[in-house]
Every structure is written in structure tokens, then in C-alpha cells.
Design a protein around this motif. Structure first.
Motif, short mmCIF file in Angstrom:
data_model
loop_
_atom_site.label_atom_id
_atom_site.label_comp_id
_atom_site.label_asym_id
_atom_site.label_seq_id
_atom_site.Cartn_x
_atom_site.Cartn_y
_atom_site.Cartn_z
N GLY A 127 35.83 39.18 27.62
CA GLY A 127 37.14 39.13 28.26
C GLY A 127 37.83 40.48 28.22
N PHE A 128 39.10 40.48 28.58
CA PHE A 128 39.90 41.71 28.61
C PHE A 128 41.22 41.48 27.88
CE2 PHE A 128 37.16 42.03 32.29
CZ PHE A 128 36.80 43.38 32.33
N THR A 139 42.83 38.86 35.52
CA THR A 139 41.99 39.97 36.00
C THR A 139 42.11 40.14 37.51
OG1 THR A 139 40.08 38.49 36.18
CG2 THR A 139 40.32 39.73 34.12
N SER A 140 42.60 39.13 38.20
CA SER A 140 42.78 39.23 39.65
C SER A 140 43.85 40.26 40.00
CB SER A 140 43.16 37.87 40.24
OG SER A 140 44.41 37.42 39.73
N ALA A 166 31.40 44.33 41.32
CA ALA A 166 31.40 43.12 42.14
C ALA A 166 32.76 42.87 42.78
CB ALA A 166 30.99 41.92 41.30
N ASN A 167 33.82 43.33 42.13
CA ASN A 167 35.17 43.09 42.64
C ASN A 167 35.74 44.30 43.38
OD1 ASN A 167 36.32 40.32 41.58
ND2 ASN A 167 35.08 41.17 39.92
N GLY A 168 34.89 45.32 43.59
CA GLY A 168 35.31 46.48 44.35
C GLY A 168 36.42 47.29 43.72
N ILE A 169 36.43 47.34 42.38
CA ILE A 169 37.47 48.06 41.64
C ILE A 169 36.88 49.32 41.02
CG2 ILE A 169 39.09 47.94 39.71
CD1 ILE A 169 39.09 44.88 40.07
N THR A 170 37.46 50.46 41.36
CA THR A 170 37.04 51.70 40.70
C THR A 170 37.78 51.80 39.38
OG1 THR A 170 38.77 52.98 41.81
CG2 THR A 170 36.62 52.89 42.89
N TYR A 171 37.11 52.36 38.38
CA TYR A 171 37.72 52.40 37.04
C TYR A 171 37.19 53.60 36.27
CZ TYR A 171 33.24 50.86 35.10
OH TYR A 171 31.92 50.80 34.73
N GLU A 172 37.89 53.92 35.20
CA GLU A 172 37.48 55.01 34.31
C GLU A 172 37.09 54.43 32.96
OE1 GLU A 172 39.34 58.75 31.78
OE2 GLU A 172 40.60 57.67 33.22
N PRO A 173 35.81 54.49 32.59
CA PRO A 173 35.41 53.99 31.27
C PRO A 173 35.81 54.98 30.18
CG PRO A 173 33.50 54.89 32.42
CD PRO A 173 34.65 54.96 33.39
N VAL A 174 36.37 54.48 29.10
CA VAL A 174 36.70 55.30 27.94
C VAL A 174 35.85 54.76 26.80
CG1 VAL A 174 38.53 56.10 26.40
CG2 VAL A 174 39.06 55.57 28.80
N PRO A 218 42.93 35.18 30.44
CA PRO A 218 42.22 33.90 30.38
C PRO A 218 40.78 33.94 30.90
CG PRO A 218 43.81 33.90 32.17
CD PRO A 218 44.08 35.14 31.37
N GLU A 219 40.46 34.86 31.78
CA GLU A 219 39.13 34.87 32.40
C GLU A 219 38.03 35.27 31.41
OE1 GLU A 219 42.12 35.36 35.62
OE2 GLU A 219 41.76 36.43 33.73
N THR A 220 36.89 34.61 31.54
CA THR A 220 35.69 34.96 30.78
C THR A 220 34.65 35.41 31.79
OG1 THR A 220 36.20 33.30 29.10
CG2 THR A 220 33.94 34.13 29.18
N ILE A 221 34.16 36.64 31.68
CA ILE A 221 33.30 37.20 32.73
C ILE A 221 31.81 37.12 32.41
CG2 ILE A 221 35.17 38.77 33.39
CD1 ILE A 221 33.43 41.06 32.16
N SER A 222 31.46 36.57 31.26
CA SER A 222 30.03 36.51 30.93
C SER A 222 29.78 35.45 29.87
CB SER A 222 29.55 37.87 30.39
OG SER A 222 30.14 38.11 29.11
#
Length: 333
Positions: A127-128, A139-140, A166-174, A218-222
């Protein structure tokens, strides 16, 4: 005569195989007098050193259970700390005897790294976590350009990438190697969200400067089935670790706990009597005495006792969710 010779050779070969397996990790641990468990660098409720340096937690309890079974004393353990990148190396190099830490069962690990997963001690999902001040409740609402703190070399990192792609979101991993480094970076504001298994988020949230300022979305992605890992090639050791876990689960189902285990020896239920070593010879099949399972229950407790002590009562995750017994709507079976 030829048939008898083949049978004799077969029995000899089987006997040699059994001796080789028994003379493996089990004998090494007995000779050393200490069970070395590969664990995390520290996660509240799951694996952490107290003020005296004694390791405690849910995952540590399963390490202790294995030691109780094999060495007769649950305290005879040594924690081999590891990061997501080093855990399998330390196990496969022989620095540790078993890996008892938050590790997801995956195809590539089971097949590619030549490891053997021997059960699930915690059903989890990724989750996040975000700051309440962000106004994000799902997450939406994630937008391109956000930064995400994560442990490098983990399934978490891969799942995060797949989710954002999958959701077309660009992001920066830290990214950081140690869990505490990730927590510190998120707490200091270096990233917008922190992602890992939800149990980890709940545990690490307690370490933040102001825990109440943060929420787990609330979302669980895996799906993240977490469980013990051993090196391949020692069937007896695999069985010992697998059934040390199963004993704790079965004990809870049958109402056997650390305080009533001895009294259960007179139960009319044969299954209960086998679990506490009062009937049958289950230990012999593992190269152990017949009190191995009784020691696990008396010295460590059943699955529910460990969960309550380490996770529920500490306020990390008061409800067990999928980690409830199957008889109560969970997945533990």
C-alpha cells in the motif's frame, strides 16, 4: 535374487539420503548450540532489538519457535540483520540457517535464487502512506510528478513501478537500502508517499515524528504472502521450519496455548495429544525428540498469542484481517 539385490541397493540409497539430510543444517545447529536467523534491520512489532539488545517481535517469535524445537530453548538464537538486498546472500552463503523476516514468496526467488519457501506466516499486500495535509485519500488522486520513498532491491520497488506505469503516472523513486533510511526520508519530507507492505507501513508509522499526521491509503496493489525461507537441498531442515510454523497455527485452532499446553496431554482428542507430544512419535521423523512441538507452544505460544503480543497489543494492527484462522474467516489453514 536380482530383484532382491535391487531392493537392497534401493534401501541402502534411501538410507544414505536420509542420513545425509539429517546430518545437514540440523546437525550444524545442534553442534553450534545457536540458531542463526536472518532478520530485518528492524521493524516495529515484527523484528527489533529492545533496550537490552534482545531481539523481539512477531517474526522473531517464529525464529524462537524453531530454536525451541531444535535446541530445547527458544532463547538460543542469533539475529543476522539484513537488508532487502543482502538477505538472500546471507542465507545462501551459510551466514544464516533460516530466513525469518518479511519476505514475499515469488517465482523468481523460489526458482531463480534457488531458495525454498516453506509456508506463509503473514498474508500482506502493498500500500501507500501519505500526509493527511496532502488531502489525498485514495491512490486515484495520485498525479504525475510525485516522489515515492521505497526500499531498493525489493518486490515493493517492482510493484510500485508496475502500478504507476499501468496508471500512466510519472514519478520519482527515492530509494534506500535500509528501512530506517526510507522512514527518515519520508518523515523529513523528501518524498510525497512511502510504499511498502501494509503491515510495514503500520509499523513504521509509529516511528514518525507525528504518526497521527499520516494515513495509509485503503488500496492494496499486490498480494504479498510472507514466509520463512531456507536453502535448497536439505529436506529435513525444510520440514522442521515448515512444521514449527504449522504447530503454532494448529495450536491456536485447537485451543492450545502457552499456559494450558501441559494439561492438554490428557485430552480425549488424538490430534491435540499429538500436538503436545502425548501420543505418536512425530519428532522422530524430524530427527527431534517428541517434546519438540510442546516446547514451541510452551515457550513461544500459539500463532494468536504471538500476534496479540507483538502486533495487536502494540496498536500496530489491532485486527488480524486475512491472518485470522480459517474458522474465523481468515486465510490461516
Amino acid at each position: 535374487m536380482r530383484a532382491l539385490s535391487i531392493i537392497a541397493l534401493t534401501l541402502t540409497a534411501v538410507g544414505a539420503m536420509a542420513f545425509t539430510a539429517t546430518a545437514g543444517i540440523l546437525e550444524d545447529v545442534k553442534a553450534r548450540g545457536v540458531l542463526r536467523c536472518v532478520v530485518s534491520t528492524g521493524i516495529a512489532g515484527f523484528a527489533y532489538p529492545d533496550a537490552d539488545g534482545t531481539w523481539k517481535g512477531f517474526d522473531i517469535d517464529f525464529c524462537r519457535a524453531t530454536a525451541a524445537a531444535v535446541l530445547g530453548d527458544s532463547s538460543k538464537i542469533k539475529a543476522i540483520t539484513s537488508t532487502g538486498k543482502t538477505r538472500f546472500t546471507k542465507l545462501n552463503s551459510g551466514e544464516g540457517d533460516v530466513l525469518w523476516r518479511n519476505t514475499t514468496i515469488t517465482f523468481s526467488r523460489d526458482v531463480g535464487v534457488k531458495l525454498t519457501f516453506v509456508g506463509v506466516n503473514y498474508y500482506d499486500g502493498q500500500g501507500f502512506m501519505v500526509r493527511k495535509a496532502s488531502g489525498i485519500t485514495s491512490t486515484s488522486q495520485f498525479k504525475s510528478g510525485l516522489s515515492a520513498c521505497v526500499n531498493i532491491g525489493t518486490t515493493t520497488e517492482l510493484n510500485m513501478r508496475d502500478f504507476f506505469t499501468a496508471n500512466g503516472i510519472t514519478y520519482e523513486p527515492v530509494v534506500f537500502e535500509k528501512a530506517d533510511e526510507v522512514v527518515a526520508a519520508y518523515d523529513s519530507g523528501r518524498c510525497d508517499t512511502y510504499t511498502t507492505d501494509k503491515s510495514g507501513l503500520a509499523a513504521q508509522r509509529t516511528k514518525l515524528s507525528n504518526p497521527d499526521d499520516h494515513i495509509v491509503l485503503p488500496e492494496t496493489i499486490s498480494k504479498e504472502p510472507l514466509g520463512p525461507v531456507v536453502r535448497q537441498g536439505d529436506a529435513v531442515w525444510e520440514d522442521i521450519v515448515r512444521w514449527s510454523l504449522n504447530i503454532m497455527i494448529e495450536a491456536e485452532e485447537y485451543g492450545i496455548n502457552s499456559t494450558n499446553a501441559d494439561s492438554m496431554k490428557t485430552s480425549k482428542n488424538p490430534q491435540i495429544k499429538r500436538l503436545v507430544g502425548a501420543e505418536g512419535e512425530l519428532g522422530a521423523a524430524l530427527g527431534l525428540d517428541n517434546d519438540w512441538s510442546l516446547r514451541i507452544i510452551k515457550q513461544v505460544g500459539n500463532y494468536g498469542e504471538s500476534y496479540k503480543r507483538n502486533i495487536a497489543d502494540t496498536g500496530i494492527l489491532p485486527t488480524r484481517g486475512p491472518n485470522e484462522l480459517w474458522t474465523k474467516g481468515g486465510l490461516l489453514y
